[in-house]
Scaffold this motif. Structure first.
Motif, PDB file in Angstrom:
ATOM      1  N   TYR A 193     -10.581   3.483  -9.645  1.00  0.00           N
ATOM      2  CA  TYR A 193      -9.738   3.047  -8.526  1.00  0.00           C
ATOM      3  C   TYR A 193      -9.098   1.711  -8.851  1.00  0.00           C
ATOM      4  N   TYR A 252      -7.506  -1.492  -6.726  1.00  0.00           N
ATOM      5  CA  TYR A 252      -7.380  -2.131  -5.417  1.00  0.00           C
ATOM      6  C   TYR A 252      -6.557  -3.398  -5.573  1.00  0.00           C
ATOM      7  N   GLU A 296      -9.871  -0.259   6.046  1.00  0.00           N
ATOM      8  CA  GLU A 296      -9.523  -0.752   4.716  1.00  0.00           C
ATOM      9  C   GLU A 296      -9.029  -2.205   4.756  1.00  0.00           C
ATOM     10  N   SER A 321      -5.735   5.807  -7.294  1.00  0.00           N
ATOM     11  CA  SER A 321      -7.008   6.442  -7.564  1.00  0.00           C
ATOM     12  C   SER A 321      -6.842   7.471  -8.661  1.00  0.00           C
ATOM     13  N   LEU A 353     -10.109  -5.248   0.446  1.00  0.00           N
ATOM     14  CA  LEU A 353      -9.572  -4.535  -0.705  1.00  0.00           C
ATOM     15  C   LEU A 353      -8.718  -3.371  -0.224  1.00  0.00           C
ATOM     16  N   ILE A 354      -7.514  -3.303  -0.732  1.00  0.00           N
ATOM     17  CA  ILE A 354      -6.576  -2.255  -0.365  1.00  0.00           C
ATOM     18  C   ILE A 354      -6.430  -1.315  -1.544  1.00  0.00           C
ATOM     19  N   MET A 355      -6.826  -0.059  -1.371  1.00  0.00           N
ATOM     20  CA  MET A 355      -6.740   0.897  -2.468  1.00  0.00           C
ATOM     21  C   MET A 355      -5.272   1.248  -2.705  1.00  0.00           C
ATOM     22  N   LYS A 377       0.833  -1.212   0.000  1.00  0.00           N
ATOM     23  CA  LYS A 377       0.000   0.000   0.000  1.00  0.00           C
ATOM     24  C   LYS A 377       0.862   1.254   0.000  1.00  0.00           C
ATOM     25  N   TYR A 397      -5.437  -7.843  -8.540  1.00  0.00           N
ATOM     26  CA  TYR A 397      -5.902  -6.483  -8.777  1.00  0.00           C
ATOM     27  C   TYR A 397      -7.405  -6.490  -9.012  1.00  0.00           C
ATOM     28  N   CYS A 416       0.641   3.494  -3.284  1.00  0.00           N
ATOM     29  CA  CYS A 416      -0.249   4.638  -3.088  1.00  0.00           C
ATOM     30  C   CYS A 416       0.467   5.625  -2.187  1.00  0.00           C
TER      31      CYS A 416
END
Length: 172
Positions: A101, A103, A33, A159, A154-156, A17, A116, A21
């Protein structure tokens, strides 16, 4: 291979993550999350902070964390993680898709234990499509409604909105 080196599932999720991100985030947001215990995440954030892979800064009652780009191993770690999650191939795929997005879903089964999930619009021709990146990284295209119904963590990791706000564009 990275999942064999980093045996803590929570730590591996955090590393992926933070390196994918670059948005700052705080403990409670990560807890929601990751759907994991606050204590497990707090322990791993502390470990990553002690290794100086992430930095934290207090803002009112929260501590915001992000990847430490000044760490002497940042470039090497960044390459390793992006290679592990096949990010270059994912970037190429996203260039051909209208997405909102990206994830990562954590699966229990190797080889990577990661997949993904790409959120696309209701009218997208990609809705429901599944693609295999390389030999093992699955990519699934779904709508926001489908994401709400998914029972997975789900890990964003990226975005389109962040990109438009001036965050670093999809790196290769």
């Amino acid at each position: 291979m990275l999942h064999q080196l980093v045996t803590s599932k929570t730590r591996l999720r955090l590393i992926v993550k933070f390196f994918l991100c670059e948005e700052e985030t705080y403990l409670r947001r990560i807890v929601r999350e990751f759907n994991d215990s606050a204590n497990a995440i707090r322990v791993e954030l502390k470990r990553l902070s002690e290794m100086e892979l992430i930095t934290g800064r207090p803002v009112q009652n929260r501590r915001y964390y992000q990847v430490n780009k000044n760490h002497y191993m940042y470039e090497d770690m960044n390459r390793l993680i992006r290679n592990y999650v096949q990010w270059d191939q994912m970037v190429e795929l996203l260039e051909e898709t209208e997405w909102q997005y990206v994830y990562m879903a954590s699966e229990e089964q190797p080889p990577h234990g990661l997949e993904y999930i790409v959120e696309v619009g209701e009218s997208s021709l990609d809705v429901g499509k599944q693609i295999l990146l390389g030999e093992s990284m699955k990519v699934t295209f779904v709508t926001a409604d489908t994401i709400c119904q998914m029972g997975q963590t789900l890990i964003m990791v990226h975005s389109l909105a962040l990109e438009k706000q001036g965050a670093r564009p999809l790196p290769s």
